[in-house]
Design an enzyme around this catalytic site. Structure first.
Site, PDB file in Angstrom:
ATOM      1  N   LYS A   1       0.781  -1.044   0.251  1.00 54.11           N
ATOM      2  CA  LYS A   1      -0.243   0.255   0.064  1.00 54.11           C
ATOM      3  C   LYS A   1       1.138   0.993   0.006  1.00 54.11           C
ATOM      4  CE  LYS A   1      -0.556   1.917   3.381  1.00 54.11           C
ATOM      5  NZ  LYS A   1       0.173   3.278   4.560  1.00 54.11           N
TER       6      LYS A   1
ATOM      7  N   ASP B   1      -6.124   0.222   8.216  1.00 51.83           N
ATOM      8  CA  ASP B   1      -6.223   0.673   6.814  1.00 51.83           C
ATOM      9  C   ASP B   1      -6.408  -0.885   6.503  1.00 51.83           C
ATOM     10  OD1 ASP B   1      -4.252   2.943   6.252  1.00 51.83           O
ATOM     11  OD2 ASP B   1      -2.266   1.711   6.337  1.00 51.83           O
TER      12      ASP B   1
END
Length: 270
Positions: A9, A129
């Site tokens: 990410k 996240d």
């Protein structure tokens, strides 16, 4: 065997708006994902188990308290899974490594058994996240990062990206604590490229104050001629976006020659 990639990410933009009374921060971020990362596989077993290996396996203190094990416990997945994690992403690096691993487990379970209707809440319970990492495609995160909206125009799909980390872990908590509390304005709207170019990372300055070598990584990346170089998340990993794979390869070679101790990963944005 059920194989899956835990896609790295990156935050193309990360705008911190205010501190909340619960200790978290209101933020606006543009999540994007690289087509490489940790590798996870699973096989049927009498009970759940987790075996971790790879370059950064030693940074995981307690495999049984690992977020992968927690993700397995969070979802019904049959009798048991023997999970193997090849830890290729650095830990505490701004790449959502643990969250990406958990997201990969969610996708593996989705393929094998489907996900319950409240999967998003279960993912958010593991980390801010994790819901975005379950999707692993570009999206805007608001609130603490768990409220997601997909971006209509992904004009950065396939864009060459280089990740560089100086091999110094940067825990997230101290970086958020070092933020100066100034709201520098909302994240722009539009296509991925526009948001990325017009956006910023409000955690960059506090992260550099804690880990000064981040500034060296950014300077090295910017010296290779990308159209964007920025720190991801709370650091210390930084990324650079290029117009061609040839430019990326030249940049990767240059940084490897000048800073052979730094970790790097090259790929494309999903």
């Amino acid at each position: 065997m059920i194989p899956e990639t835990a896609y790295a990410k990156i935050n193309l933009a990360l705008h911190i708006r205010k501190r909340r009374e619960d200790g978290y921060h209101e933020l606006e971020t543009l999540f994007a994902f690289v087509d490489d990362g940790d590798r996870i596989s699973a096989a049927p077993a009498a009970a759940d188990s987790l075996n971790v290996h790879g370059e950064f396996a030693g940074r995981i203190d307690d495999p049984f308290d690992n977020i992968v094990a927690k993700a397995l416990s969070a979802l019904p997945h049959g009798q048991g899974w023997a999970v193997t994690l090849d830890k290729r992403l650095p830990v505490a690096a701004g790449l959502g490594g643990g969250s990406a691993d958990a997201g990969a487990v969610f996708r593996m379970i989705e393929r094998a058994h489907g996900l319950p209707g409240d999967w998003h809440a279960r993912a958010a319970g593991l980390g801010a996240d994790v819901p975005a990492c379950v999707l692993s495609r570009p999206c805007v995160g608001t609130g603490t990062g768990t409220d997601l909206a997909e971006v209509a125009e992904n004009d950065l799909a396939g864009c060459p990206v280089l990740l560089v980390n100086p091999r110094e872990p940067v825990p997230t908590g101290p970086v958020f604590k070092a933020w100066d509390g100034i709201d520098r304005g909302p994240m722009p709207t539009g296509s991925l490229r526009h948001i990325a170019l017009a956006g910023r990372n409000d955690l960059e300055a506090p992260a550099v104050s804690i880990c000064p070598v981040i500034a060296d990584v950014l300077a090295a990346l910017r010296g290779t001629g990308p159209f964007l170089a920025r720190m991801s998340g709370s650091g210390a990993t930084c990324f650079a976006l290029y117009d061609s794979e040839a430019e990326l390869q030249t940049a990767a070679d240059k940084i490897a020659a000048s800073n052979p101790g730094w970790w790097q990963m090259a790929g494309k944005l999903r």
